[in-house]
Design a protein around this motif. Structure first.
Motif, PDB file in Angstrom:
ATOM      1  N   CYS A 209     -88.445  32.670  16.966  1.00  0.00           N
ATOM      2  CA  CYS A 209     -88.240  32.146  18.192  1.00  0.00           C
ATOM      3  C   CYS A 209     -89.470  31.631  18.767  1.00  0.00           C
ATOM      4  CB  CYS A 209     -87.383  33.146  18.873  1.00  0.00           C
ATOM      5  SG  CYS A 209     -85.983  33.702  18.690  1.00  0.00           S
TER       6      CYS A 209
ATOM      7  N   LYS B 270     -81.591  32.513  20.671  1.00  0.00           N
ATOM      8  CA  LYS B 270     -82.065  33.634  21.350  1.00  0.00           C
ATOM      9  C   LYS B 270     -81.011  33.708  22.647  1.00  0.00           C
ATOM     10  CE  LYS B 270     -85.504  36.550  22.755  1.00  0.00           C
ATOM     11  NZ  LYS B 270     -87.238  36.753  22.899  1.00  0.00           N
TER      12      LYS B 270
ATOM     13  N   ALA C  98     -80.994  33.159  14.501  1.00  0.00           N
ATOM     14  CA  ALA C  98     -82.423  33.666  14.415  1.00  0.00           C
ATOM     15  C   ALA C  98     -82.758  34.394  13.225  1.00  0.00           C
ATOM     16  CB  ALA C  98     -82.681  34.662  15.623  1.00  0.00           C
TER      17      ALA C  98
END
Length: 590
Positions: free
Chosen positions: A281, A317, A327
């Motif tokens: 991320c 996210k 993710a």
């Protein structure tokens, strides 16, 4: 190993050389060679060349024909129509090429591994922890297993990955229930088999779900337990591992029924990438690939829009800080490219997930994890349908358990084998073993003989039929050859290039010679149905050969018997090898 070029590739090269010699102004030209019903092959490339060179195509064809080398490959060549070349190969060339294939000491039938092997990760057979496998899990397992075998045979370095569903909010509920009901995963009598393991997991799931839905305090404790799981709390992780281990007992029992080998080291589920999620991320946000939108970390695409016309993002996210599937999938790509050094990633996943993977792959490209040297492919597959053409369900409308489906297939197949067992003198042990091989083979072949992306109807009556495009037809063809070879007595298979071949012998021989080319096409396009089609055609050529060319007839000269035994023996080896690559057994007697 002895690499044996196919007759088609040798002819292609000779034609290309003749084109260059006869028509130097043409540059490199493709003769456009293909199989033909007018001769063995037809070359159509001269027509396009004539237009380019502003010449008479029939005259150019004559020049090319004159430039072909004198040798034993071509028996006859005829110029037809606007410069087409109809080419018939010499019988000697066919038999000698097949003899070279049969003589391959490594047993590869003269098919060479590719010169430059890459590393491919194949993601397939992805069941979920604490859940039963159903008919929807069949295709990923069967197609993936076949592609692994085919690509390894062609020389690729293949890494298997089973991305099991072993993480997520439902484990908070299950683990909390286990804490409050210690021993719930234990079995009476100690050791667990697959059926007992699944029965226990089902019971724990139903009981914990009922409690979750009816008790607000238990629901709150379960949600806290999810936080503890994600934070890596040792006690919570230990209990979670208990669910994973119990599920693996069940998974392995189902894969054993499917006659597939799944190794624990290849099972890297969603949890295997947990430590990478935050870094994934961070990289995406810092590079501008992902942006914050309403508190969530998202990737947007110009061509992905919802019904309202607004762009639909890939959520990496969530607003609450939890990670989406994206993710995990993106972290898996990073791991497979950077750590496993893969240059190709193949995902054997339901076609209904195509949009998700399109977005994930594009995100990985923007991040630089996929590029010109590293590609990702979704080998998308369609749905298994019932005879009525609707998604396959039980009479009660429930999803069909994979184990039930396999048991029923084996039961039907065993009945078919038993019916014919008397003629070949099969023992009860052989009937049971062959019933399993025929039943599981029938299910696999029905799946693999359909183009993966298409839906197909699950019809056991048709699948275990001895007639038509079924694995039983191919298995029976193999067993029939083994029977002939056992009856041959003193006669042994031997190639006799000096003999003239009957039409059915030529057709069988030319088809046998295509095996390596078919495998190359199947591996490069991820299309196992083309191998199934080739094998069915091979068995069909064999049937025609049986009808027209008796093998062990007392009227045949000894060399004719030996040559025909050679042809059927090489057919048996090719059938066996091809079926093995599809994950299907070929019994010696059937």
């Amino acid at each position: 190993m002895a690499s044996v070029p196919s007759l088609a590739s040798t002819l292609q090269q000779q034609l290309a050389d003749a084109l260059t010699a006869a028509l130097p102004d043409a540059g490199t030209a493709d003769p456009l060679l293909r199989r033909s019903d007018r001769a063995d092959f037809q070359a159509n490339g001269i027509l396009a060349l004539a237009k380019k060179l502003k010449g008479n195509p029939r005259e150019l064809a004559a020049q090319v024909t004159a430039a072909l080398p004198a040798g034993e490959l071509i028996k006859d060549i005829e110029v037809s129509g606007p410069g087409f070349l109809n080419i018939t190969l010499a019988d000697r060339a066919i038999v000698e090429t097949l003899a070279a294939r049969a003589a391959d000491a490594e047993g590869r039938l003269g098919v060479p591994p590719k010169a430059e092997a890459g590393t491919t990760v194949i993601d397939y057979a992805q069941p979920n922890v604490a859940k039963e496998m159903h008919v929807g899990h069949l295709r990923s397992a069967v197609i993936g297993d076949a592609m692994v075998k085919i690509m390894e045979f062609t020389g690729e370095n293949v890494v298997r990955r089973h991305h099991i569903g072993d993480w997520g909010t439902q484990f908070g509920m299950l683990i909390q229930y286990l804490i409050e009901h210690p021993g719930a995963l234990k079995h009476e009598g100690g050791a667990s088999d697959g059926e007992a393991a699944m029965s226990t997991l089902n019971r724990v799931y139903k009981e914990s779900r009922a409690l979750f839905d009816s008790d607000e305090e238990f629901k709150a404790r379960s949600r806290d337990r999810v936080v503890a799981l994600q934070a890596g709390d040792p006690e919570t992780l230990e209990l979670w591992q208990g669910f994973v281990d119990e599920s693996k007992i069940y998974f392995h029992s189902v894969f054993d029924k499917l006659d597939m080998e799944i190794v624990d080291a290849d099972i890297v589920g969603e949890s295997g990438y947990n430590d990478m999620l935050e870094e994934t991320c961070r990289i995406l946000e810092e590079t501008g690939v992902a942006v914050r939108s309403e508190g969530a970390l998202c990737v947007f695409f110009d061509d992905v829009k919802g019904p309202d016309g607004n762009k639909v993002p890939l959520i990496v996210k969530k607003t609450n800080g939890g990670y989406g599937y994206a993710a995990t999938d993106l972290s898996a790509i990073r791991n497979r490219v950077q750590d496993l050094k893969a240059d190709t990633l193949v995902y054997v996943v339901d076609a209904r997930q195509s949009l998700h993977f399109k977005m994930v792959f594009e995100t990985a490209r923007r991040a630089g994890w996929l590029n010109e040297d590293v590609k990702a492919v979704q080998l998308a597959f369609g749905t298994v349908l019932g005879k009525d053409g609707k998604p396959f369900k039980t009479r009660e409308g429930e999803t069909v358990r994979l184990e039930d489906l396999l048991d029923e297939a084996v039961s039907r197949a065993t009945a078919v084998v038993r019916e014919k067992a008397g003629k070949v003198g099969l023992s009860e042990e052989e009937i049971v073993e062959n019933g399993r091989y025929v039943g599981v083979g029938a299910v696999k072949y029905a799946d693999l003989s359909t183009s993966a992306v298409r839906d197909y109807k699950f019809d056991l009556d048709q699948m275990v039929s001895l007639h038509g495009d079924t694995s039983v037809y191919l298995q029976y063809a193999y067993a029939r050859i083994r029977s002939i070879l056992r009856k041959a007595g003193d006669a042994v298979p031997a190639a006799h290039p000096e003999l003239e071949l009957a039409p059915a012998e030529r057709a069988l021989g030319l088809h046998l010679d295509q095996f390596g080319e078919v495998l190359t096409e199947v591996a490069s396009g991820y299309e196992p149905h083309k191998l199934a089609a080739y094998l069915y055609q091979l068995a069909s050529h064999l049937t025609t050969f049986y009808d027209q060319c008796q093998v062990l007839s007392p009227d045949n000269a000894p060399e004719v018997v030996e040559n025909r035994l050679f042809l059927v023996e090489l057919t048996a080896r090719t059938l066996h090898q091809g079926m093995e690559l599809l994950g299907i057994r070929t019994p010696e007697r059937l």
